[in-house]
Write a protein that holds these residues in place. Sequence first.
Motif, PDB file in Angstrom:
ATOM      1  N   ILE A 117       0.835  -1.203   0.000  1.00 38.17           N
ATOM      2  CA  ILE A 117       0.000   0.000   0.000  1.00 38.17           C
ATOM      3  C   ILE A 117       0.871   1.255   0.000  1.00 38.17           C
ATOM      4  O   ILE A 117       0.627   2.197  -0.748  1.00 38.17           O
ATOM      5  CB  ILE A 117      -0.933   0.002   1.224  1.00 38.17           C
ATOM      6  CG1 ILE A 117      -1.973  -1.119   1.110  1.00 38.17           C
ATOM      7  CG2 ILE A 117      -1.648   1.352   1.359  1.00 38.17           C
ATOM      8  CD1 ILE A 117      -2.848  -1.278   2.332  1.00 38.17           C
ATOM      9  N   LEU A 118       1.905   1.252   0.831  1.00 37.11           N
ATOM     10  CA  LEU A 118       2.770   2.430   0.941  1.00 37.11           C
ATOM     11  C   LEU A 118       3.530   2.711  -0.346  1.00 37.11           C
ATOM     12  O   LEU A 118       3.899   3.860  -0.614  1.00 37.11           O
ATOM     13  CB  LEU A 118       3.763   2.246   2.094  1.00 37.11           C
ATOM     14  CG  LEU A 118       3.174   2.253   3.508  1.00 37.11           C
ATOM     15  CD1 LEU A 118       4.250   1.930   4.541  1.00 37.11           C
ATOM     16  CD2 LEU A 118       2.541   3.608   3.821  1.00 37.11           C
ATOM     17  N   ASN A 119       3.755   1.691  -1.133  1.00 35.32           N
ATOM     18  CA  ASN A 119       4.515   1.861  -2.373  1.00 35.32           C
ATOM     19  C   ASN A 119       3.634   1.912  -3.613  1.00 35.32           C
ATOM     20  O   ASN A 119       4.134   1.813  -4.736  1.00 35.32           O
ATOM     21  CB  ASN A 119       5.539   0.726  -2.522  1.00 35.32           C
ATOM     22  CG  ASN A 119       6.673   0.825  -1.521  1.00 35.32           C
ATOM     23  OD1 ASN A 119       7.535   1.685  -1.633  1.00 35.32           O
ATOM     24  ND2 ASN A 119       6.648  -0.042  -0.524  1.00 35.32           N
ATOM     25  N   TYR A 133      -3.284   6.550  -1.060  1.00 31.48           N
ATOM     26  CA  TYR A 133      -4.150   7.727  -1.123  1.00 31.48           C
ATOM     27  C   TYR A 133      -5.624   7.350  -1.208  1.00 31.48           C
ATOM     28  O   TYR A 133      -6.482   8.217  -1.348  1.00 31.48           O
ATOM     29  CB  TYR A 133      -3.772   8.585  -2.332  1.00 31.48           C
ATOM     30  CG  TYR A 133      -2.317   8.990  -2.338  1.00 31.48           C
ATOM     31  CD1 TYR A 133      -1.831   9.948  -1.448  1.00 31.48           C
ATOM     32  CD2 TYR A 133      -1.415   8.396  -3.222  1.00 31.48           C
ATOM     33  CE1 TYR A 133      -0.490  10.303  -1.444  1.00 31.48           C
ATOM     34  CE2 TYR A 133      -0.074   8.751  -3.228  1.00 31.48           C
ATOM     35  CZ  TYR A 133       0.382   9.705  -2.332  1.00 31.48           C
ATOM     36  OH  TYR A 133       1.718  10.048  -2.325  1.00 31.48           O
ATOM     37  N   ASN A 134      -5.902   6.070  -1.110  1.00 34.94           N
ATOM     38  CA  ASN A 134      -7.274   5.576  -1.205  1.00 34.94           C
ATOM     39  C   ASN A 134      -7.915   5.593   0.182  1.00 34.94           C
ATOM     40  O   ASN A 134      -7.432   4.909   1.106  1.00 34.94           O
ATOM     41  CB  ASN A 134      -7.270   4.158  -1.767  1.00 34.94           C
ATOM     42  CG  ASN A 134      -8.675   3.608  -1.975  1.00 34.94           C
ATOM     43  OD1 ASN A 134      -9.665   4.208  -1.559  1.00 34.94           O
ATOM     44  ND2 ASN A 134      -8.762   2.460  -2.613  1.00 34.94           N
ATOM     45  N   ASN A 187       2.123   5.130   9.814  1.00 38.62           N
ATOM     46  CA  ASN A 187       1.299   5.994  10.664  1.00 38.62           C
ATOM     47  C   ASN A 187       1.134   7.382  10.058  1.00 38.62           C
ATOM     48  O   ASN A 187       0.060   7.987  10.136  1.00 38.62           O
ATOM     49  CB  ASN A 187       1.913   6.096  12.057  1.00 38.62           C
ATOM     50  CG  ASN A 187       1.902   4.765  12.792  1.00 38.62           C
ATOM     51  OD1 ASN A 187       1.180   3.844  12.405  1.00 38.62           O
ATOM     52  ND2 ASN A 187       2.685   4.651  13.831  1.00 38.62           N
ATOM     53  N   LEU A 188       2.187   7.885   9.436  1.00 37.55           N
ATOM     54  CA  LEU A 188       2.083   9.181   8.767  1.00 37.55           C
ATOM     55  C   LEU A 188       1.136   9.098   7.574  1.00 37.55           C
ATOM     56  O   LEU A 188       0.391  10.049   7.303  1.00 37.55           O
ATOM     57  CB  LEU A 188       3.465   9.652   8.307  1.00 37.55           C
ATOM     58  CG  LEU A 188       4.447  10.064   9.407  1.00 37.55           C
ATOM     59  CD1 LEU A 188       5.819  10.369   8.807  1.00 37.55           C
ATOM     60  CD2 LEU A 188       3.930  11.267  10.177  1.00 37.55           C
ATOM     61  N   ALA A 189       1.156   7.979   6.874  1.00 31.28           N
ATOM     62  CA  ALA A 189       0.247   7.798   5.736  1.00 31.28           C
ATOM     63  C   ALA A 189      -1.204   7.806   6.213  1.00 31.28           C
ATOM     64  O   ALA A 189      -2.091   8.379   5.553  1.00 31.28           O
ATOM     65  CB  ALA A 189       0.555   6.486   5.017  1.00 31.28           C
ATOM     66  N   LEU A 190      -1.452   7.210   7.370  1.00 33.90           N
ATOM     67  CA  LEU A 190      -2.807   7.206   7.922  1.00 33.90           C
ATOM     68  C   LEU A 190      -3.233   8.625   8.306  1.00 33.90           C
ATOM     69  O   LEU A 190      -4.359   9.048   8.000  1.00 33.90           O
ATOM     70  CB  LEU A 190      -2.872   6.297   9.143  1.00 33.90           C
ATOM     71  CG  LEU A 190      -4.184   6.302   9.925  1.00 33.90           C
ATOM     72  CD1 LEU A 190      -5.357   5.891   9.028  1.00 33.90           C
ATOM     73  CD2 LEU A 190      -4.101   5.392  11.147  1.00 33.90           C
ATOM     74  N   LEU A 244      -4.186  10.565   5.334  1.00 33.62           N
ATOM     75  CA  LEU A 244      -5.533  10.206   4.866  1.00 33.62           C
ATOM     76  C   LEU A 244      -6.594  10.907   5.709  1.00 33.62           C
ATOM     77  O   LEU A 244      -7.612  11.367   5.177  1.00 33.62           O
ATOM     78  CB  LEU A 244      -5.728   8.687   4.920  1.00 33.62           C
ATOM     79  CG  LEU A 244      -5.043   7.873   3.818  1.00 33.62           C
ATOM     80  CD1 LEU A 244      -5.145   6.381   4.120  1.00 33.62           C
ATOM     81  CD2 LEU A 244      -5.671   8.176   2.455  1.00 33.62           C
ATOM     82  N   TYR A 245      -6.372  10.982   7.007  1.00 29.82           N
ATOM     83  CA  TYR A 245      -7.292  11.711   7.871  1.00 29.82           C
ATOM     84  C   TYR A 245      -7.321  13.185   7.491  1.00 29.82           C
ATOM     85  O   TYR A 245      -8.371  13.840   7.537  1.00 29.82           O
ATOM     86  CB  TYR A 245      -6.859  11.589   9.333  1.00 29.82           C
ATOM     87  CG  TYR A 245      -7.149  10.247   9.972  1.00 29.82           C
ATOM     88  CD1 TYR A 245      -8.109   9.389   9.450  1.00 29.82           C
ATOM     89  CD2 TYR A 245      -6.464   9.833  11.117  1.00 29.82           C
ATOM     90  CE1 TYR A 245      -8.387   8.163  10.048  1.00 29.82           C
ATOM     91  CE2 TYR A 245      -6.736   8.625  11.723  1.00 29.82           C
ATOM     92  CZ  TYR A 245      -7.693   7.787  11.185  1.00 29.82           C
ATOM     93  OH  TYR A 245      -7.960   6.581  11.781  1.00 29.82           O
ATOM     94  N   GLN A 246      -6.160  13.712   7.123  1.00 22.78           N
ATOM     95  CA  GLN A 246      -6.078  15.122   6.742  1.00 22.78           C
ATOM     96  C   GLN A 246      -6.919  15.400   5.503  1.00 22.78           C
ATOM     97  O   GLN A 246      -7.600  16.425   5.416  1.00 22.78           O
ATOM     98  CB  GLN A 246      -4.611  15.496   6.490  1.00 22.78           C
ATOM     99  CG  GLN A 246      -4.344  16.986   6.371  1.00 22.78           C
ATOM    100  CD  GLN A 246      -2.860  17.267   6.178  1.00 22.78           C
ATOM    101  OE1 GLN A 246      -2.219  16.718   5.289  1.00 22.78           O
ATOM    102  NE2 GLN A 246      -2.305  18.136   7.021  1.00 22.78           N
TER     103      GLN A 246
END
Length: 245
Positions: free
Chosen positions: A17-19, A24-25, A50-53, A56-58
């Motif tokens: 997912i990260l790569n 972004y989904n 965790n930053l990716a999550l 997504l919240y942002q």
Amino acid sequence: MVAFDKCETRPANIDAILNGLDRYNPETTTVFQDYVVQQCEDRTFDCYANLALLKLYQFNPHLTQPDTVTNVLVKALTVFPSPAFSLCLSLLPAHTQPFPTTQEAQAASQTSDFVESVQKLSRLSTLLESAQYTQFWSTLNSDDLYADLTADVAGFEELVRIRIAVEVGKAFRSITTESLEQWLDLRNREALEKFVTDVCGWKVDGTAVSVPTNKENEARSEVKSERVGVDMFGRVIRRGFEQTA
């Protein structure tokens, strides 16, 4: 010490997912949320996930789960003095920041339990980053809300103690047991000696604890020599003999 932004235990599905574009989904938020729970349980930490999550919240504020956000922040505390906590905090809404700048942000910060939680954790981060370890434990034990915020993170206190010990080991060759008791919040002499010897590998000798030499705490003399030749001052010397116009 493994870098804070490396995670050797990251599952293959999270790595995929990260790569890929799925990071972004919005539908992947549930996957990341479950992964946060896993990190809390097995004492791992995956900063990038965790930053990716939080990103997504942002982008999708309606998906935000306050408990997950606070768990991410608490996990980030366990890897201080890395920039993990600051990076996570920077992705949260402006009104959650420790020092809201606008009137709207200040008004929002006064009416939200979530904001209060974020700011309390920010206070803990500041104390750790500034090496105010005694004050950190005093603050942590001063409010039941802190216990609620850290309850989901297995071994939180132990993980923080290990990080404090790492920082102490960088600065000291010898330290009193009294100071360590306060900095590690281990008031029982037996518990302190067990932690110092079994976890840190240090030696207790009466009221002092000896820390093995390492590249950080080793005393090294630095000798600097400068080679200054007359030719370097040739222009200055010549100007001294020049006649004024």
